[in-house]
Design a protein around this motif. Sequence first.
Motif, PDB file in Angstrom:
ATOM      1  N   MET A   1       0.849  -1.198   0.000  1.00 59.48           N
ATOM      2  CA  MET A   1       0.000   0.000   0.000  1.00 59.48           C
ATOM      3  C   MET A   1       0.881   1.243   0.000  1.00 59.48           C
ATOM      4  N   ARG A   2       0.621   2.174  -0.903  1.00 58.21           N
ATOM      5  CA  ARG A   2       1.408   3.390  -0.991  1.00 58.21           C
ATOM      6  C   ARG A   2       0.824   4.461  -0.096  1.00 58.21           C
ATOM      7  N   VAL A   3       1.681   5.111   0.660  1.00 59.87           N
ATOM      8  CA  VAL A   3       1.261   6.114   1.629  1.00 59.87           C
ATOM      9  C   VAL A   3       1.635   7.492   1.104  1.00 59.87           C
ATOM     10  N   SER A   4       0.702   8.436   1.199  1.00 54.57           N
ATOM     11  CA  SER A   4       0.965   9.802   0.759  1.00 54.57           C
ATOM     12  C   SER A   4       1.903  10.490   1.746  1.00 54.57           C
ATOM     13  N   LYS A   5       2.950  11.133   1.198  1.00 51.09           N
ATOM     14  CA  LYS A   5       3.906  11.843   2.046  1.00 51.09           C
ATOM     15  C   LYS A   5       4.184  13.211   1.458  1.00 51.09           C
ATOM     16  N   ALA A   6       4.618  14.129   2.314  1.00 48.24           N
ATOM     17  CA  ALA A   6       5.021  15.446   1.843  1.00 48.24           C
ATOM     18  C   ALA A   6       6.196  15.290   0.893  1.00 48.24           C
ATOM     19  N   PRO A   7       6.323  16.192  -0.121  1.00 51.33           N
ATOM     20  CA  PRO A   7       7.383  16.045  -1.126  1.00 51.33           C
ATOM     21  C   PRO A   7       8.784  15.869  -0.554  1.00 51.33           C
ATOM     22  N   GLU A   8       9.156  16.711   0.418  1.00 47.19           N
ATOM     23  CA  GLU A   8      10.508  16.610   0.976  1.00 47.19           C
ATOM     24  C   GLU A   8      10.687  15.312   1.747  1.00 47.19           C
ATOM     25  N   GLU A   9       9.644  14.886   2.432  1.00 45.21           N
ATOM     26  CA  GLU A   9       9.704  13.632   3.176  1.00 45.21           C
ATOM     27  C   GLU A   9       9.836  12.445   2.225  1.00 45.21           C
ATOM     28  N   ARG A  10       9.112  12.502   1.099  1.00 45.41           N
ATOM     29  CA  ARG A  10       9.200  11.421   0.112  1.00 45.41           C
ATOM     30  C   ARG A  10      10.598  11.376  -0.503  1.00 45.41           C
ATOM     31  N   ARG A  11      11.160  12.530  -0.803  1.00 46.29           N
ATOM     32  CA  ARG A  11      12.505  12.575  -1.378  1.00 46.29           C
ATOM     33  C   ARG A  11      13.524  11.984  -0.399  1.00 46.29           C
ATOM     34  N   GLU A  12      13.404  12.349   0.871  1.00 48.87           N
ATOM     35  CA  GLU A  12      14.310  11.806   1.878  1.00 48.87           C
ATOM     36  C   GLU A  12      14.146  10.297   2.000  1.00 48.87           C
ATOM     37  N   GLN A  13      12.899   9.826   1.888  1.00 44.93           N
ATOM     38  CA  GLN A  13      12.665   8.384   1.962  1.00 44.93           C
ATOM     39  C   GLN A  13      13.376   7.673   0.808  1.00 44.93           C
ATOM     40  N   LEU A  14      13.265   8.236  -0.389  1.00 46.16           N
ATOM     41  CA  LEU A  14      13.921   7.622  -1.543  1.00 46.16           C
ATOM     42  C   LEU A  14      15.441   7.596  -1.358  1.00 46.16           C
ATOM     43  N   LEU A  15      15.990   8.658  -0.794  1.00 49.75           N
ATOM     44  CA  LEU A  15      17.427   8.694  -0.547  1.00 49.75           C
ATOM     45  C   LEU A  15      17.822   7.675   0.516  1.00 49.75           C
ATOM     46  N   ASP A  16      17.001   7.543   1.558  1.00 48.07           N
ATOM     47  CA  ASP A  16      17.285   6.559   2.600  1.00 48.07           C
ATOM     48  C   ASP A  16      17.273   5.141   2.036  1.00 48.07           C
ATOM     49  N   VAL A  17      16.263   4.846   1.226  1.00 46.19           N
ATOM     50  CA  VAL A  17      16.159   3.510   0.626  1.00 46.19           C
ATOM     51  C   VAL A  17      17.326   3.274  -0.324  1.00 46.19           C
ATOM     52  N   ALA A  18      17.665   4.289  -1.117  1.00 42.02           N
ATOM     53  CA  ALA A  18      18.783   4.159  -2.050  1.00 42.02           C
ATOM     54  C   ALA A  18      20.083   3.887  -1.302  1.00 42.02           C
ATOM     55  N   LEU A  19      20.284   4.579  -0.191  1.00 43.92           N
ATOM     56  CA  LEU A  19      21.505   4.387   0.595  1.00 43.92           C
ATOM     57  C   LEU A  19      21.575   2.967   1.132  1.00 43.92           C
ATOM     58  N   GLY A  20      20.444   2.451   1.614  1.00 46.30           N
ATOM     59  CA  GLY A  20      20.428   1.082   2.105  1.00 46.30           C
ATOM     60  C   GLY A  20      20.709   0.068   1.020  1.00 46.30           C
ATOM     61  N   LEU A  21      20.146   0.288  -0.164  1.00 47.14           N
ATOM     62  CA  LEU A  21      20.382  -0.631  -1.277  1.00 47.14           C
ATOM     63  C   LEU A  21      21.820  -0.535  -1.773  1.00 47.14           C
ATOM     64  N   CYS A  22      22.386   0.669  -1.709  1.00 46.36           N
ATOM     65  CA  CYS A  22      23.792   0.816  -2.103  1.00 46.36           C
ATOM     66  C   CYS A  22      24.681  -0.052  -1.227  1.00 46.36           C
ATOM     67  N   ALA A  23      24.359  -0.108   0.066  1.00 47.46           N
ATOM     68  CA  ALA A  23      25.148  -0.923   0.989  1.00 47.46           C
ATOM     69  C   ALA A  23      25.009  -2.407   0.668  1.00 47.46           C
ATOM     70  N   GLU A  24      23.848  -2.800   0.119  1.00 46.77           N
ATOM     71  CA  GLU A  24      23.611  -4.212  -0.191  1.00 46.77           C
ATOM     72  C   GLU A  24      24.169  -4.619  -1.547  1.00 46.77           C
ATOM     73  N   VAL A  25      23.882  -3.830  -2.579  1.00 47.40           N
ATOM     74  CA  VAL A  25      24.224  -4.249  -3.949  1.00 47.40           C
ATOM     75  C   VAL A  25      25.202  -3.309  -4.640  1.00 47.40           C
ATOM     76  N   GLY A  26      25.440  -2.127  -4.059  1.00 42.08           N
ATOM     77  CA  GLY A  26      26.297  -1.154  -4.707  1.00 42.08           C
ATOM     78  C   GLY A  26      25.493  -0.230  -5.609  1.00 42.08           C
ATOM     79  N   PHE A  27      25.964   1.000  -5.761  1.00 39.31           N
ATOM     80  CA  PHE A  27      25.226   1.975  -6.558  1.00 39.31           C
ATOM     81  C   PHE A  27      25.137   1.565  -8.015  1.00 39.31           C
ATOM     82  N   GLU A  28      26.212   1.044  -8.556  1.00 40.13           N
ATOM     83  CA  GLU A  28      26.233   0.687  -9.973  1.00 40.13           C
ATOM     84  C   GLU A  28      25.212  -0.396 -10.297  1.00 40.13           C
ATOM     85  N   ALA A  29      25.066  -1.362  -9.393  1.00 44.76           N
ATOM     86  CA  ALA A  29      24.137  -2.469  -9.645  1.00 44.76           C
ATOM     87  C   ALA A  29      22.697  -2.104  -9.311  1.00 44.76           C
ATOM     88  N   LEU A  30      22.500  -1.039  -8.565  1.00 46.14           N
ATOM     89  CA  LEU A  30      21.164  -0.613  -8.177  1.00 46.14           C
ATOM     90  C   LEU A  30      20.378  -0.135  -9.397  1.00 46.14           C
TER      91      LEU A  30
END
Length: 239
Positions: A1-30
């Motif tokens: 289920m997708r939750v509505s978030k404020a624009p800045e909060e959504r952007r920060e969430q995407l960055l947080d998720v990206a950072l976590g995935l970078c630690a798992e698979v690396g930025f290039e493979a993401l």
Amino acid sequence: MRVSKAPEERREQLLDVALGLCAEVGFEALSIEQLTREASVAKGTFYYYFASKQDLLLALVGRYVDALFVELEATASRLTGSGLERFRALMLGATTWKTGHVTDAYAFVPLLYKRENLPLRYQLFDEWAGRMREVFLPLVERGTADGSLAVDDPEATTDLVLSIWIEAGGRMFDRALATTTEEAWVDTLLRGIASLTSAVERILGAAPGSFQVPVDGAFLGASRAPFLAALDGPSDQRA
């Protein structure tokens, strides 16, 4: 289920998720698809905030650097003592902060040392130099005024110090990346850091050892694998 978030909060969430995935698979493979799936957002949401995967990289680097400068500026506002003492305390504070956030840095900093990202690296280094100048110039001016630093021109001297840290520091990492063993990597960085710090002390007219900070060889050794992993990753960026 997708939750509505404020624009800045959504952007920060995407960055947080990206950072976590970078630690798992690396930025290039993401992939962007993987990121949006993990964040439970539509692919179009990613492109609302970021023009491309390269733009995402810039955002990750920018957030890390912004947090560092917030810490440096806050530390600088609390400092007391001579210009030399304040300069030393700020250097130690920066080292402590970066050590505490090293996992975040591993996600994207090594990518700046890929040959194809060299223009981006110099663009960012130039921007960082301007921000660092605002923090360190007042300390050099204070040290010049109170006699704790032997400087003829605080502005020119600050620019020279920053060129050592940024330009010469970048070349030091280039030399380290050209080594073939962890032992050589650590030796290059240990000698390089000591030499650059010694050069800064001489330029500022400070006593030898004034700005030396403890450097853990094991910590440096552990940094080699993330750097090489980023440099050896796939050159294409999946959509």
